[in-house]
Each structure stands twice: as structure tokens, then as C-alpha cells.
Design an enzyme around this catalytic site. Structure first.
Site, PDB file in Angstrom:
ATOM      1  N   GLU A 116     -11.674   7.773  11.150  1.00  5.59           N
ATOM      2  CA  GLU A 116     -10.842   8.152  10.954  1.00  5.59           C
ATOM      3  C   GLU A 116     -10.848   9.914  11.744  1.00  5.59           C
ATOM      4  O   GLU A 116     -11.797  10.490  12.094  1.00  5.59           O
ATOM      5  CB  GLU A 116     -10.374   9.228   9.682  1.00  5.59           C
ATOM      6  CG  GLU A 116      -8.932  10.134   9.829  1.00  5.59           C
ATOM      7  CD  GLU A 116      -8.885  10.436   8.317  1.00  5.59           C
ATOM      8  OE1 GLU A 116      -8.226  10.628   7.824  1.00  5.59           O
ATOM      9  OE2 GLU A 116     -10.474  11.155   8.039  1.00  5.59           O
ATOM     10  N   LYS A 139      -2.339   6.013   7.567  1.00  5.63           N
ATOM     11  CA  LYS A 139      -2.693   6.097   6.280  1.00  5.63           C
ATOM     12  C   LYS A 139      -1.548   6.516   5.527  1.00  5.63           C
ATOM     13  O   LYS A 139      -0.200   7.119   5.707  1.00  5.63           O
ATOM     14  CB  LYS A 139      -3.365   7.415   6.481  1.00  5.63           C
ATOM     15  CG  LYS A 139      -3.874   7.951   5.315  1.00  5.63           C
ATOM     16  CD  LYS A 139      -4.683   9.319   6.045  1.00  5.63           C
ATOM     17  CE  LYS A 139      -4.960   9.865   4.965  1.00  5.63           C
ATOM     18  NZ  LYS A 139      -6.273  11.096   5.116  1.00  5.63           N
ATOM     19  N   CYS A 184     -10.074   7.672   4.321  1.00  6.26           N
ATOM     20  CA  CYS A 184     -10.562   8.881   4.330  1.00  6.26           C
ATOM     21  C   CYS A 184     -10.484   9.077   2.705  1.00  6.26           C
ATOM     22  O   CYS A 184     -10.330   8.386   1.163  1.00  6.26           O
ATOM     23  CB  CYS A 184      -9.873   9.646   4.455  1.00  6.26           C
ATOM     24  SG  CYS A 184     -11.097  11.250   4.556  1.00  6.26           S
TER      25      CYS A 184
END
Length: 562
Positions: free
Chosen positions: A321, A381, A432
Site C-alpha cells: 500500500e 480499498k 492493510c
């Protein structure tokens, strides 16, 4: 009042109080008709000389408060990077001792103190670079939600087989924390501290809710077993207490066959790139081009190692990321740097980038980059971190911390799970923070992921325990869905995790590195993957049934008194 509560208050019953304790009506606190309990307020101590009821002594309350805080600290110590997972049941057993016989209000207070002892050290990394205010605000809010668990456990603690109801209440509190406020914050689930534990296979059976339930049940059962052994209980009571401890362990051992590393769909060679960052902290990406260059250069170095025979050629590569916070769709120089690195390695590469459309929110995006076709697919995301990637109530929060203006433009969430076809392998993207949420990971596997990738950026949090807590979380996800998990991180710790939760290889913090591993590809779905949220919903019903039983008992007792 039961003997355990009396002793906690610092006095042994004698005279009239002793005879009252021997009375069958006082043998089981919480039973309607017991002279030792006010149905609305719970057990009260009895004065040994006069038989009059009195409140527990202040010294006993202070002791319980201190022990509740210590129980929270003990639970924190059970979490990574320490391999002390077995301390978690003992921490919950100590909490149960503090809550035993308490009123609902006291249960909330003790649960809150327990939450502070647990979360203050566990989440200290949230204040890295921005000071203590965000850390203390988050911990206070989360501890209050754990306080609700303490309230519920205190209530159901007067029921038969209370460890069952209490463990379900704990899971209900975790379910609440995972959803509210601002979309929830799942960090600190009991399940996430059990990556090395005997209970871990339960993740494949019923997901993190069942794993957390087992740890809580074992802890509460441990306290109950010790309590009833001391008080010479009836055989049935002793059996229930022992079962509370042994059943979770037995079911976990029986679930071990669900944990497999077999290569059902063959194998693939995967590479994880850790390019490192110029410096830690919130300003790590002030040199965005340097971060991008670091990852491109490390990929080119891997390509040279492959040509020289020093490394196996990968089938695909995953960057972290934020490995390119420069939008390659709008910035030609960033596009050229990435394209040169991908062409050098000659295989598909997943790139972590920030896309900045002319209007609307930013996008935290993974880009599938082909060595011939260039960028071909994207994944946005879906779980956006509040107060990190977006600022709720910005004007209000600014009154307490000007750091909110570091996030000048909020990120927006994606809508669909992302599974990239990387050289014939379905690689699911879980970016994440998303790894903390059951539904984000599960939906990716259900969408066809044979491998899970968790590209992350932990540079903001320096050398804190955050990166190890997240790595343990990823290990639980590997077992839960029986998938290899690839963890590329900008600054570390990057890792390759087998479907049984074993870490095959990992990097050091703040070093440039590349991990190349042959990994098994799997498509079988575990019971946890297939059942989805159903185990959690079932445990929520158990918690509701326990609390409903308490309400019925209280209502019946009031009618009897009337």
C-alpha cells in the site's frame, strides 16, 4: 451473600450471617427467593453481628478495581510480539473474579477499568507522531464499549452455567466494537492474540467470533472451576465448570484437520517487495518519489538476481500500500518508473497507489500492472480508516487536535472485492486496515481468491508493536480461510504466511528487501468462509437469551415481592 463475595470483602461470616449462608436459599446467589440478593441490585454483604445488609467495604471495591486493571494489562501481555497467548484465559478468569456478584453499574465500571488496562498499552501506537490526544480518545471510547461487556457479564453471572452466557456477551461486545462508531474498530479482538495458540483451528470452523468465544469461555470457566472447587459444589455445578474449560480445547483439537497446506490447485512463486521509506512517521511520504523509486529499484534488483541465478523467477509480484502515492494515471514520470520496473521483472505486479480524481474523494487503490499491457485492473480499498484516511466531524475534532488537517482531502471507499488474475492465480486484495474486518476478508475469498494479499503501510507507526499485531491478525486470516497470505509492507514487517498460519519468511523493519516463495494455491472454502457471519449471529442470540433470562428472573422476583 456467597462465600466468595464475603471473602473478597475481607470478612468471614459468623453467627447469624453464617447461618444465613448455610440456608439453602442463600446457597445459590441470584435464585429467586434468596435472602442474600436484591433482585434489582444484586448481592449485598451481611453484617455479622446484626444481620443487617450493608454495602461492600471501600477496600474491597478498591481491590477489585486494581485487579480489573491488572487483568487488562495481563491480556495485553498475551498479545504479539510476545508469544504468551495462554495468558489470555487467565486474564479473563481474573476479570470474572472481579465481576462476580457485582451489580450492573459496578460491572460497567470494572469492565471500563479492565479496558483501560488492556487498550492503553495495546493501542499506544495510535498516538505515534500526533501526540496523546487521539490515542486517549480512542482508548476511552473502546474501553467504554468493553465496559458494556462488563455490565452484561455481571448480569448473566448469576445464571446457571454463566461462563457460556458471559462468553457470548463478550463476543457481542466485540461485534459492537467492529461496527460502531464510525464503521467500527476491530483491533484487539481476543482472536487476534491467538495466532500461536491451541485454539487457533477454531478460526477455520467459525471465524474470529468462535475463536474469541472459546478463549472467553475457557477463561470464565477457569475462574468458575476454581471457585466451585473451593466452595465444595454440587457435582453438576463442578461438571459445568470443568466443561467450560475443556470443551473449547477439545473442539479446537478436533478442528485441526480443517487446517491444511495442501496445494489443491498447484503452486505459484510469489514475490513480496519491501522498498523501505526515507523516514518514519506521518511525514514518511513527504518524499513520495523516493518511496516509489525505492520499490521500483528493489524490483529491478530482484530481476537482476533472477537473471544471475541468485533468485527464483516469480510468477507475480506484490508491492505494498502507498508504494506509489503519485498517481501514475495523471503523472507520466510515475507511470514510467513503474512500467520500467514491471518490464524488468517481466511478470504482473500489483502496485499500491493513491488516485486523485479531479472531483470527489481520493482513492486508496491497488493497480494490476501487466509488463505488456500496462495498468489493466484496479481495486479500491473498501474499509477507510476514520481519523486516518477520513476525518468524521472535522470541525469538532479540530478543537482537540490540529493534526486532523494533515488529511486535507478524505478518501472514499470502494464497493467491490478485488481479485486480480495474476498469471493464472486469483490474488485477492485486502488492503492493510481491512484485515481487521471479517467481512472484508471473507468476501474477497468468496469472490475467488486462491491467495490473499494484504498490502500495508506501517511507516506511520515507526517501530511500535502495531506491525506485529497486524502480522498476527494476518496469520489468523490465513487459518480462517485456509489461504496463503502475502504481506508486503513499505517499511516492514513484510511476510509470507502459509495457510496454517506459519510464517515462512519475513523481513526486518526499515530495510529494503524482497521475499520470494513457492506457495500453495487453494480453492476449498473452510466452514468459516461458507458460514460467514452466522456463527457470530448465533452467539449474539445466546447473549440475548442470557440477558433476557436475567430480565425474566428480575420481573418474577419483583412480582413475588409485591
Amino acid at each position: 451473600m456467597s462465600s466468595s463475595v464475603t471473602r473478597a470483602a475481607g470478612s468471614e461470616p459468623s453467627g447469624a450471617a453464617g447461618r444465613a449462608q448455610a440456608d439453602p436459599a442463600n446457597e445459590h446467589p441470584g435464585r429467586p427467593g434468596s435472602r442474600s440478593e436484591d433482585p434489582d441490585r444484586g448481592p449485598r454483604a451481611t453484617d455479622a453481628a446484626s444481620g443487617a445488609t450493608r454495602a461492600p467495604r471501600k477496600g474491597a471495591w478498591a481491590l477489585r478495581t486494581v485487579l480489573a486493571a491488572l487483568a487488562g494489562v495481563l491480556l495485553y501481555v498475551s498479545f504479539p510480539p510476545r508469544p504468551l497467548w495462554w495468558l489470555a484465559p487467565f486474564a479473563l478468569a481474573l476479570l470474572a473474579g472481579c465481576l462476580r456478584g457485582r451489580r450492573a453499574r459496578a460491572g460497567f465500571g470494572l469492565g471500563f477499568v479492565f479496558g483501560l488496562g488492556y487498550l492503553l498499552p495495546l493501542l499506544v501506537w495510535t498516538g505515534e507522531g500526533v501526540g496523546p490526544v487521539p490515542w486517549l480518545a480512542l482508548v476511552t471510547l473502546e474501553a467504554a464499549l468493553i465496559g458494556l461487556a462488563g455490565l452484561g457479564i455481571a448480569l448473566v453471572g448469576r445464571l446457571p452455567a454463566w461462563p457460556l452466557w458471559g462468553a457470548a456477551v463478550w463476543v457481542a461486545s466485540e461485534a459492537l466494537r467492529a461496527r460502531a462508531p464510525f464503521g467500527g474498530f476491530s483491533w484487539g479482538k481476543l482472536a487476534f492474540g491467538q495466532a500461536d495458540g491451541v485454539f487457533t483451528p477454531l478460526a477455520a470452523l467459525g471465524g474470529t467470533p468462535l475463536l474469541s468465544f472459546a478463549v472467553a469461555l475457557c477463561g470464565f470457566g477457569l475462574y468458575e472451576a476454581l471457585r466451585v472447587a473451593r466452595d465444595h459444589p454440587r457435582r453438576s455445578t463442578a461438571a459445568v465448570a470443568a466443561l467450560s474449560v475443556l470443551a473449547p480445547i477439545g473442539v479446537a483439537l478436533a478442528a485441526r484437520p480443517l487446517v491444511s497446506v495442501a496445494d489443491e490447485d498447484g503452486t505459484a512463486v510469489a514475490a513480496v517487495i519491501q522498498g523501505n521509506v526515507p523516514r518514519a512517521g506521518f511525514d514518511f511520504n513527504a518524499q513520495r518519489r523516493q518511496v516509489l523509486d525505492n520499490h521500483a529499484n528493489r524490483t529491478i534488483q530482484l530481476a537482476e538476481d533472477v537473471k544471475a541465478g541468485r533468485a527464483t523467477k516469480p510468477d507475480f509480484v506484490v508491492w505494498p500500500e502507498n508504494s506509489s502515492d503519485i498517481d501514475p494515471y495523471t503523472q507520466p514520470d510515475a507511470h514510467a518508473v513503474i512500467d520500467r520496473a514491471v518490464k524488468a521483472i517481466g511478470v504482473p505486479v500489483a502496485i499500491g497507489s493513491v488516485l486523485a480524481p479531479e472531483t470527489g474523494p481520493l482513492r486508496n487503490t491497488m493497480i494490476l500492472w501487466d509488463p505488456v499491457k500496462g495498468p489493466t485492473a484496479t481495486y479500491d480499498k473498501r474499509k477507510i480508516q476514520p481519523f486516518g484516511e477520513r476525518i468524521p466531524m472535522r470541525s469538532f475534532v479540530r478543537l482537540f487536535s490540529s493534526d486532523v488537517d494533515r488529511v486535507r482531502r478524505d478518501f472514499g471507499p470502494g464497493k467491490e472485492p478485488g481479485v486480480f488474475d495474476m498469471a493464472g492465480t486469483g490474488v485477492g486484495m485486502v488492503t492493510c486496515y481491512e484485515a481487521a474486518f471479517d467481512d472484508a476478508v471473507r468476501s474477497t475469498v468468496r469472490a475467488g481468491a486462491q491467495v490473499i494479499a494484504v498490502p500495508s503501510n506501517n511507516a506511520t507507526f515507526g517501530r511500535t508493536e502495531m506491525t506485529y499485531q497486524q502480522l498476527a491478525m494476518d496469520r489468523i486470516r490465513a487459518v480462517e480461510h485456509s489461504r496463503t497470505v502475502l504481506v508486503p509492507v513499505t517499511s516492514g514487517v513484510s511476510a509470507v504466511i502459509r495457510p496454517d498460519g506459519t510464517v515462512v519468511s519475513q523481513t526486518q523493519l526499515f530495510t529494503a528487501d524482497a521475499l520470494v516463495s513457492e506457495i500453495p494455491l487453494r480453492s476449498t472454502q473452510t466452514p468459516a468462509t461458507r458460514l460467514g457471519p452466522l456463527p457470530e449471529y448465533a452467539l449474539l442470540l445466546v447473549a440475548a437469551a442470557g440477558l433476557g433470562w436475567v430480565l425474566v428472573r428480575r420481573t418474577g422476583a419483583r412480582r413475588t415481592d409485591a
